[in-house]
Design an enzyme around this catalytic site. Structure first.
Site, PDB file in Angstrom:
ATOM      1  N   TYR A 110      -7.478   0.094   3.945  1.00  0.00           N
ATOM      2  CA  TYR A 110      -8.448   1.025   3.351  1.00  0.00           C
ATOM      3  C   TYR A 110      -9.643   0.262   2.793  1.00  0.00           C
ATOM      4  CZ  TYR A 110      -4.787   4.415   3.997  1.00  0.00           C
ATOM      5  OH  TYR A 110      -3.843   5.225   4.581  1.00  0.00           O
ATOM      6  N   MET A 127      -8.853   0.953   8.450  1.00  0.00           N
ATOM      7  CA  MET A 127      -8.636   1.988   9.469  1.00  0.00           C
ATOM      8  C   MET A 127      -9.886   2.795   9.790  1.00  0.00           C
ATOM      9  SD  MET A 127      -4.776   3.338   9.183  1.00  0.00           S
ATOM     10  CE  MET A 127      -4.587   3.659   7.456  1.00  0.00           C
ATOM     11  N   HIS A 156     -16.187   4.659  -6.631  1.00  0.00           N
ATOM     12  CA  HIS A 156     -15.172   5.632  -6.221  1.00  0.00           C
ATOM     13  C   HIS A 156     -13.811   5.284  -6.835  1.00  0.00           C
ATOM     14  CE1 HIS A 156     -13.300   8.468  -3.302  1.00  0.00           C
ATOM     15  NE2 HIS A 156     -12.291   7.618  -3.388  1.00  0.00           N
ATOM     16  N   GLU A 157     -13.399   4.041  -6.685  1.00  0.00           N
ATOM     17  CA  GLU A 157     -12.070   3.655  -7.206  1.00  0.00           C
ATOM     18  C   GLU A 157     -12.043   3.723  -8.731  1.00  0.00           C
ATOM     19  OE1 GLU A 157     -10.121   3.883  -4.896  1.00  0.00           O
ATOM     20  OE2 GLU A 157     -11.433   3.429  -3.201  1.00  0.00           O
ATOM     21  N   GLN A 165       0.362   4.519  -1.323  1.00  0.00           N
ATOM     22  CA  GLN A 165      -0.145   5.857  -1.056  1.00  0.00           C
ATOM     23  C   GLN A 165      -0.139   6.083   0.464  1.00  0.00           C
ATOM     24  OE1 GLN A 165      -4.208   6.721  -2.261  1.00  0.00           O
ATOM     25  NE2 GLN A 165      -3.773   8.869  -2.570  1.00  0.00           N
ATOM     26  N   GLN A 198       0.892  -1.165   0.000  1.00  0.00           N
ATOM     27  CA  GLN A 198       0.000   0.000   0.000  1.00  0.00           C
ATOM     28  C   GLN A 198       0.929   1.213   0.000  1.00  0.00           C
ATOM     29  OE1 GLN A 198      -3.251   0.927  -0.349  1.00  0.00           O
ATOM     30  NE2 GLN A 198      -2.401   2.984  -0.146  1.00  0.00           N
ATOM     31  N   ASP A 208       0.089  10.531   6.668  1.00  0.00           N
ATOM     32  CA  ASP A 208      -0.821   9.561   7.315  1.00  0.00           C
ATOM     33  C   ASP A 208      -1.558  10.184   8.505  1.00  0.00           C
ATOM     34  OD1 ASP A 208      -0.344   7.408   5.604  1.00  0.00           O
ATOM     35  OD2 ASP A 208       1.306   6.624   6.816  1.00  0.00           O
ATOM     36  N   HIS A 247     -11.355   7.243  -9.782  1.00  0.00           N
ATOM     37  CA  HIS A 247      -9.949   7.664  -9.692  1.00  0.00           C
ATOM     38  C   HIS A 247      -9.183   7.400 -10.995  1.00  0.00           C
ATOM     39  CE1 HIS A 247      -9.167   9.128  -5.681  1.00  0.00           C
ATOM     40  NE2 HIS A 247      -9.645   8.054  -5.076  1.00  0.00           N
ATOM     41  N   TYR A 299     -12.029  14.764   1.295  1.00  0.00           N
ATOM     42  CA  TYR A 299     -13.121  14.115   0.562  1.00  0.00           C
ATOM     43  C   TYR A 299     -14.376  14.981   0.608  1.00  0.00           C
ATOM     44  CZ  TYR A 299     -10.459   9.720   0.894  1.00  0.00           C
ATOM     45  OH  TYR A 299      -9.494   8.751   0.797  1.00  0.00           O
ATOM     46  N   MET A 319      -8.364   0.969  -2.911  1.00  0.00           N
ATOM     47  CA  MET A 319      -7.193   1.722  -3.366  1.00  0.00           C
ATOM     48  C   MET A 319      -7.125   1.591  -4.876  1.00  0.00           C
ATOM     49  SD  MET A 319      -4.567   3.598  -2.756  1.00  0.00           S
ATOM     50  CE  MET A 319      -3.690   4.241  -4.173  1.00  0.00           C
ATOM     51  N   GLU A 320      -7.038   2.752  -5.530  1.00  0.00           N
ATOM     52  CA  GLU A 320      -7.212   2.854  -6.986  1.00  0.00           C
ATOM     53  C   GLU A 320      -5.976   2.452  -7.789  1.00  0.00           C
ATOM     54  OE1 GLU A 320      -7.068   5.261  -4.676  1.00  0.00           O
ATOM     55  OE2 GLU A 320      -6.137   7.099  -5.437  1.00  0.00           O
ATOM     56  N   GLU A 379      -9.338  13.483  -4.179  1.00  0.00           N
ATOM     57  CA  GLU A 379     -10.470  12.843  -3.498  1.00  0.00           C
ATOM     58  C   GLU A 379     -11.791  13.597  -3.662  1.00  0.00           C
ATOM     59  OE1 GLU A 379     -10.330   9.872  -2.710  1.00  0.00           O
ATOM     60  OE2 GLU A 379      -8.166   9.521  -2.534  1.00  0.00           O
TER      61      GLU A 379
HETATM   62  N1  BES Z   1      -6.959   6.599  -2.429  1.00  0.00           N
HETATM   63  C1  BES Z   1      -7.858   6.311  -1.368  1.00  0.00           C
HETATM   64  C2  BES Z   1      -7.229   5.537  -0.238  1.00  0.00           C
HETATM   65  C3  BES Z   1      -6.005   6.182   0.375  1.00  0.00           C
HETATM   66  C4  BES Z   1      -5.948   7.547   0.576  1.00  0.00           C
HETATM   67  C5  BES Z   1      -4.946   5.404   0.750  1.00  0.00           C
HETATM   68  C6  BES Z   1      -4.805   8.111   1.144  1.00  0.00           C
HETATM   69  C7  BES Z   1      -3.818   5.968   1.308  1.00  0.00           C
HETATM   70  C8  BES Z   1      -3.745   7.327   1.504  1.00  0.00           C
HETATM   71  C9  BES Z   1      -9.095   5.561  -1.873  1.00  0.00           C
HETATM   72  O1  BES Z   1      -9.514   5.957  -3.148  1.00  0.00           O
HETATM   73  C10 BES Z   1     -10.244   5.909  -0.974  1.00  0.00           C
HETATM   74  O2  BES Z   1     -10.549   7.063  -0.882  1.00  0.00           O
HETATM   75  N2  BES Z   1     -10.874   4.925  -0.353  1.00  0.00           N
HETATM   76  C11 BES Z   1     -12.036   5.136   0.473  1.00  0.00           C
HETATM   77  C12 BES Z   1     -13.271   4.899  -0.365  1.00  0.00           C
HETATM   78  C13 BES Z   1     -14.474   5.721   0.005  1.00  0.00           C
HETATM   79  C14 BES Z   1     -14.226   7.198   0.065  1.00  0.00           C
HETATM   80  C15 BES Z   1     -15.613   5.418  -0.948  1.00  0.00           C
HETATM   81  C16 BES Z   1     -11.935   4.163   1.641  1.00  0.00           C
HETATM   82  O3  BES Z   1     -10.883   3.511   1.761  1.00  0.00           O
HETATM   83  O4  BES Z   1     -12.824   4.060   2.439  1.00  0.00           O
HETATM   84 ZN    ZN Z   2     -10.297   7.925  -3.111  1.00  0.00          ZN
END
Ligand code: BES
Ligand code: ZN
Length: 611
Positions: free
Chosen positions: A265, A562, A293-294, A134, A132, A373, A297, A381, A268-269, A316
């Protein structure tokens, strides 16, 4: 070009254009041994020193155009890692390219990687590895210019034990027995679309796959494949809808990998291969918005990328906007407005958790000396979405504003952007509506903490039943509880049930008698939908329901998303009588948790690194 506060690399001096990776995955030592050849283009007049990001890497040797190159490691920074300074044995000038080969080994503690033992997998027989990267963790897997300002293609060859399968965020390019070791296989991948380093992804495990659409497969351990194929059956429809909204899908395939439960998460896209938590497997496709959502992205984030993590809302906020536009096409405008209103509430929750004066609640925060983080929350978002939705209201509605978003994507595709560039483009696109744009309080929206200066309007048709039921419960006296019956929730969709519980979580804690009654009439303990269960357990713990404590800690540890794990631990921690229990359970599970999750939960529970 603004400097990246989360990286030692300088995109003004040079940029990586291509990475050629050869990786050897060793489960016994929990290391990846590898070589990366970076094709680097020089942007400076005179250039001879290349700085790469690393974290916990052992650098074995460096060569430049085939010649040995000297290198030094700088001081270790808490979250940026260690800069690797490479002195080329020659000078280069603007426009020239150099191939820099770094031979290295990762650490078992690399934050990008989680190594799972066979008992931690569904199949129980084989180990498992996933990455992971990002936001700023790629540097612990690959030495690179680890900044989203820089985009490159990549090719990879990955050697793994022959009973395991490797997959990456790229197209598959074949596989063969490892010529150096007959007990291993080499899997090859190519990513021909330039992308930032944080989208490099690797998974190794006893993976199987099943085709579910013309360009889509689901991947997972055998135990999850059929459930995943069912849950994500709408993927092709969503992809087509997204293409209709945003333009052609340029990545070729769109596969989905369902990971083990510790994946931190929801989704993850990773290009060509979205990573997803198994907590999406609700059995009724009700959590498929995460896939929408993914998918989104693929345009906002992967094609048009935030230049630094300070501009993360560009990734986001636009992605949530597109996700909800897909929801609008598939479920209708009322559904979109219902979800948008739920998002405003999530924003309120984040603002109240951080505190309304906390600079991390700015839409565009400063990340100077801030670990990305630690900055992560719903703010980028939902404040981002709220801004776009507010602008949509001001500028002529969803069709008009979607025209802008599509044009923004075309304008900045294959590039990285800042908030300033986004805003300049907005003003250029709506040049006939300057008076409207000039009335927006940009400074309040972007650079001021707390809730936004304006609350957009939302249609409440689908929320009304949730609001009314929440009000009934929070106003009920003990003697009124007999008026509640199972039929109160019979006609609520799972989205509405989730909204009802979220609304209750914003109120004063209910008396214990109320949650007991709620269980008796609604049987929420029997609901397996992870979003329902998460909110219900929080509600119970908050009402000091002791039976809910073990269940909450079980959910916090049996899965590791998380979004669920951190608030569940915090909720039990805030129940004075069980504070020590929360810490004890965390310490007992810590070693088996994802490295990023365990680090953040430790901070949440005020547990020190060596405790
Ligand atoms: N790119 C994010 C996950 C992420 C962000 C990982 C920052 C590490 C650092 C992913 O697209 C995301 O936003 N996931 C959300 C989905 C939800 C908003 C629909 C999630 O994990 O819940
Ligand atoms: Zn996202």
């Amino acid at each position: 070009m603004s400097a990246d506060p989360s990286s030692f690399a300088s995109a003004a001096k040079c940029v990586s254009r291509h990475l050629n990776l050869s990786l050897h995955v060793d489960f016994d030592s929990r290391t990846v041994r590898g070589q990366v050849a970076l094709t680097v283009e020089v942007l400076e007049e005179r250039f001879s020193v290349l700085t790469l990001d690393t974290r916990d890497l052992k650098i074995l040797s460096v060569r430049a155009n085939g010649q040995a190159a000297r290198f030094t490691m700088g001081p270790k920074h808490t979250f940026k890692g260690t800069p690797l300074e490479i002195t080329l044995p020659f000078d280069l000038s603007r426009g020239q390219h150099v191939i820099v080969e770094v031979t290295y080994e990762t650490s078992p503690a690399a934050p990008a990687l989680q190594w799972l033992t066979p008992p931690q997998t569904a199949g129980k027989k084989q180990p498992y590895l996933f990455s992971q990267c990002q936001a700023h963790h790629c540097r612990s897997m690959v030495p690179c210019q680890d900044s989203p300002a820089i985009k490159h293609t990549y090719y990879a060859q990955v050697s793994v034990p022959k009973d395991l399968v490797a997959a990456m965020s790229a197209l598959r390019d074949g596989q063969d027995v490892d010529p150096h070791d007959g007990g291993r296989m080499v899997y090859r991948f190519r990513q021909n679309v330039a992308m930032p380093s944080y989208l490099i992804a690797l998974v190794v495990g006893a993976l199987e796959s099943r085709q579910i659409g013309p360009r889509t497969r689901v991947w997972s351990e055998a135990e999850y494949v059929d459930r995943a194929a069912f849950e994500f059956s709408e993927t092709e429809t969503m992809l087509k809808t997204a293409e209709d909204l945003a333009g052609p899908y340029v990545w070729g395939h769109y596969d989905i990998l369902v990971l083990p439960p510790s994946f931190p998460y929801g989704g993850m896209e990773n290009p060509c291969l979205t990573f997803a938590t198994p907590t999406l497997l609700a059995g009724d496709k009700s959590l498929s918005n995460v896939i929408a959502h993914e998918i989104s992205h693929s345009w906002t984030g992967n094609l048009v990328t935030n230049e630094t993590w300070e501009h993360f809302w560009l990734n986001e906020g636009h992605t949530v906007y597109l996700e909800r536009m897909i929801g609008r096409r598939l479920e209708g405008e009322q559904f979109r407005q219902f979800k948008a209103m739920g998002g405003w509430k999530d924003l309120q929750d984040s603002v109240s958790t951080f505190g309304p004066k906390n600079p991390l609640t700015n839409l565009v925060p400063s990340l100077q000396d801030v670990d990305p983080d630690d900055a992560f929350s719903s703010v980028p978002y939902e404040k981002g979405f709220a801004l776009l939705y507010h602008l949509e209201e001001l500028l002529g509605g969803p069709e008009v504003f979607m025209g802008f978003v599509k044009s923004y994507i075309q304008m900045f595709a294959y590039r990285s952007v800042t908030t300033g560039q986004w805003k300049d483009f907005l003003f250029a696109y709506f040049k006939d509506k300057m008076e409207v744009l000039n009335k927006v309080d940009w400074n309040a929206w972007m650079f001021t903490p707390g809730m936004p200066p304006v609350k957009p309007h939302y249609d409440t048709t689908l929320a009304d039943a949730c609001i009314a039921l929440c009000r009934r419960w929070s106003q009920a006296k003990d003697q009124d509880l007999s008026s509640f019956t199972a039929s109160d929730v019979k006609t609520l969709s799972s989205h509405q049930l989730i909204e009802f519980l979220s609304l209750l979580l914003q109120e004063e804690a209910l008396p214990l008698s109320h949650v007991k009654k709620m269980q008796e009439v609604y049987d929420l303990n029997g609901r397996m939908n992870s979003e329902v269960r998460f909110r219900w357990l929080r509600l119970c713990v908050r009402s000091r329901c002791e039976e809910a404590v073990p269940a909450a800690l079980r959910m916090a540890t049996e899965q590791g998303r998380m979004k669920f794990t951190r608030p569940l631990f915090r909720e039990v921690f805030n129940f004075e009588k069980y504070r020590e229990e929360a810490v004890r359970v965390f310490l007992a599970h810590r070693a088996a948790m994802h490295p990023v999750t365990s680090g953040l939960v430790a901070k949440d529970l005020k547990v020190s690194a060596d405790q």
